[in-house]
Design a protein around this motif. Sequence first.
Motif, mmCIF file in Angstrom:
data_model
loop_
_atom_site.group_PDB
_atom_site.id
_atom_site.type_symbol
_atom_site.label_atom_id
_atom_site.label_comp_id
_atom_site.label_asym_id
_atom_site.label_seq_id
_atom_site.Cartn_x
_atom_site.Cartn_y
_atom_site.Cartn_z
ATOM 1 N N GLU A 26 20.699 12.816 5.884
ATOM 2 C CA GLU A 26 22.304 13.137 6.460
ATOM 3 C C GLU A 26 21.962 13.811 7.738
ATOM 4 O OE1 GLU A 26 25.254 14.415 3.361
ATOM 5 O OE2 GLU A 26 23.295 15.267 2.459
ATOM 6 N N THR A 27 22.611 13.082 8.720
ATOM 7 C CA THR A 27 22.509 13.750 10.109
ATOM 8 C C THR A 27 23.607 14.133 10.652
ATOM 9 O OG1 THR A 27 20.665 11.789 10.437
ATOM 10 C CG2 THR A 27 21.490 12.763 12.423
ATOM 11 N N LEU A 28 23.555 15.216 11.395
ATOM 12 C CA LEU A 28 24.715 15.953 12.118
ATOM 13 C C LEU A 28 24.219 16.051 13.644
ATOM 14 C CD1 LEU A 28 27.345 17.599 11.987
ATOM 15 C CD2 LEU A 28 25.711 19.657 11.835
ATOM 16 N N LEU A 29 25.041 15.309 14.473
ATOM 17 C CA LEU A 29 24.665 15.471 15.913
ATOM 18 C C LEU A 29 26.009 16.087 16.519
ATOM 19 C CD1 LEU A 29 23.295 14.416 18.509
ATOM 20 C CD2 LEU A 29 24.493 12.419 18.518
ATOM 21 N N ILE A 30 25.757 17.185 17.389
ATOM 22 C CA ILE A 30 26.693 17.842 17.962
ATOM 23 C C ILE A 30 26.506 18.026 19.355
ATOM 24 C CG2 ILE A 30 25.775 20.152 17.306
ATOM 25 C CD1 ILE A 30 28.325 21.452 17.519
ATOM 26 N N ILE A 31 27.441 17.497 20.088
ATOM 27 C CA ILE A 31 27.471 17.469 21.753
ATOM 28 C C ILE A 31 28.942 18.243 22.002
ATOM 29 C CG2 ILE A 31 27.370 16.063 23.683
ATOM 30 C CD1 ILE A 31 26.636 13.729 21.890
ATOM 31 N N ASP A 32 28.624 19.465 23.034
ATOM 32 C CA ASP A 32 29.757 20.315 23.421
ATOM 33 C C ASP A 32 30.864 19.451 24.020
ATOM 34 O OD1 ASP A 32 28.646 19.975 25.643
ATOM 35 O OD2 ASP A 32 28.231 22.100 26.126
ATOM 36 N N SER A 33 30.518 18.577 25.013
ATOM 37 C CA SER A 33 31.410 18.106 25.731
ATOM 38 C C SER A 33 32.228 16.877 24.969
ATOM 39 C CB SER A 33 31.082 17.345 26.937
ATOM 40 O OG SER A 33 30.112 16.682 26.805
ATOM 41 N N LEU A 34 31.863 16.182 24.006
ATOM 42 C CA LEU A 34 32.174 15.100 23.056
ATOM 43 C C LEU A 34 32.745 15.379 21.909
ATOM 44 C CD1 LEU A 34 29.577 12.363 24.243
ATOM 45 C CD2 LEU A 34 32.035 12.713 25.162
ATOM 46 N N GLY A 35 31.688 16.022 20.983
ATOM 47 C CA GLY A 35 32.279 16.034 19.546
ATOM 48 C C GLY A 35 31.113 15.998 18.540
ATOM 49 N N ILE A 36 31.484 16.071 17.219
ATOM 50 C CA ILE A 36 30.659 16.156 16.391
ATOM 51 C C ILE A 36 30.461 14.844 15.612
ATOM 52 C CG2 ILE A 36 29.732 17.291 13.893
ATOM 53 C CD1 ILE A 36 31.320 19.621 15.043
ATOM 54 N N GLN A 37 29.241 14.262 15.296
ATOM 55 C CA GLN A 37 29.076 12.684 14.506
ATOM 56 C C GLN A 37 28.317 13.281 13.173
ATOM 57 O OE1 GLN A 37 28.038 9.118 16.692
ATOM 58 N NE2 GLN A 37 26.070 9.178 15.544
ATOM 59 N N MET A 38 28.887 12.716 12.118
ATOM 60 C CA MET A 38 28.165 12.959 10.819
ATOM 61 C C MET A 38 27.683 11.656 10.260
ATOM 62 S SD MET A 38 30.913 15.544 9.288
ATOM 63 C CE MET A 38 32.124 14.496 10.091
ATOM 64 N N THR A 39 26.368 11.389 10.145
ATOM 65 C CA THR A 39 25.859 9.959 9.513
ATOM 66 C C THR A 39 25.142 10.140 8.529
ATOM 67 O OG1 THR A 39 25.429 9.340 12.029
ATOM 68 C CG2 THR A 39 24.536 8.135 10.197
ATOM 69 N N SER A 40 25.367 9.419 7.323
ATOM 70 C CA SER A 40 24.865 9.381 6.183
ATOM 71 C C SER A 40 24.070 8.047 6.027
ATOM 72 C CB SER A 40 25.740 9.344 4.869
ATOM 73 O OG SER A 40 26.498 10.736 4.948
ATOM 74 N N SER A 41 22.680 7.927 5.734
ATOM 75 C CA SER A 41 21.733 7.044 5.678
ATOM 76 C C SER A 41 21.485 6.631 4.156
ATOM 77 C CB SER A 41 20.594 7.086 6.327
ATOM 78 O OG SER A 41 20.895 7.130 7.666
ATOM 79 N N TYR A 42 21.811 5.738 3.488
ATOM 80 C CA TYR A 42 21.933 5.344 2.117
ATOM 81 C C TYR A 42 20.389 4.721 1.862
ATOM 82 C CZ TYR A 42 26.648 6.327 1.323
ATOM 83 O OH TYR A 42 28.000 6.754 1.267
ATOM 84 N N ALA A 43 19.963 4.629 0.695
ATOM 85 C CA ALA A 43 18.559 4.425 0.345
ATOM 86 C C ALA A 43 18.489 2.553 0.584
ATOM 87 C CB ALA A 43 18.299 4.643 -1.050
ATOM 88 N N SER A 44 19.554 2.109 0.447
ATOM 89 C CA SER A 44 19.419 0.609 0.753
ATOM 90 C C SER A 44 19.449 0.306 2.185
ATOM 91 C CB SER A 44 20.603 0.076 0.170
ATOM 92 O OG SER A 44 21.781 0.218 0.756
ATOM 93 N N GLY A 45 19.536 1.413 3.098
ATOM 94 C CA GLY A 45 19.605 0.844 4.411
ATOM 95 C C GLY A 45 21.030 1.050 5.031
ATOM 96 N N LYS A 46 22.063 1.021 4.178
ATOM 97 C CA LYS A 46 23.378 1.304 4.876
ATOM 98 C C LYS A 46 23.634 2.556 5.443
ATOM 99 C CE LYS A 46 26.947 1.983 2.542
ATOM 100 N NZ LYS A 46 28.047 2.013 1.361
#
Length: 240
Positions: free
Chosen positions: A88-108
């Motif tokens: 589970e990835t959390l990317l935060i950029i102050d001028s753009l926003g917050i992106q949350m990414t979930s990587s499943y075991a199958s690669g999705k």
Amino acid sequence: MEDEQSFSDICGGRLALQRRFYSPSCLEFCLSCPRITLRSLTAVTCSVWLAAYGLFTLCENSMILSAAIFITLLGLLGYLHFVKIDHETLLIIDSLGIQMTSSYASGKESTTFIEMGQVNDVVINEAIYMQKVIYYLCILLKDPMEPHGISQVVPLFQSAKPRLDCLIEVYRSCQDILAHQKATSTSPEGGDKIISASNRRSHSGMGAYWHRQEDKSEQDHDPASRIGHCDYVQSFMHTR
């Protein structure tokens, strides 16, 4: 710069938290969940096949064994593709926003993005889970109808369920980014140079324009043009 720390989830499983510092205004967290072990996979498979074999001895129907094999394979594929999350990835950029990414075991991968203009705050909340109190990190979204209201609560790291010590590490870094974003947006210099994409879209229908400083040296030599530019920025901010 990148560093890694070890934490545990609410059930005692091992979690790995990686922090990647791209800039003072950009930070990424990657939380690695425990992987599927051979012991758990073997236990589930043996349980299903033993139950199918017991039904086969009672009914003497070979279709039961074939159905058990297909159910096991389809269930495993569905679990890896829709349920089991490895990262589970959390990317935060102050001028753009917050992106949350979930990587499943199958690669999705499943990605959700929230613009910074919609973010009110990042807090640590508590909830009752399995007859005990746990803590979770969440994003509070602004209510467009009420300036100080909250329209939605978006929880983070739902699959990993880290403990409080891990959440505090992520919370402090997120607050630093949010504080930097608020200071940049309220300062005169930051207001000249930064405007979000959502504000540009919302003001495009009213004929509002935003001109970035193309040649700062010319404005420094011409005080009158610099004062006029600041007056235009202030009037633009009031129209918002």
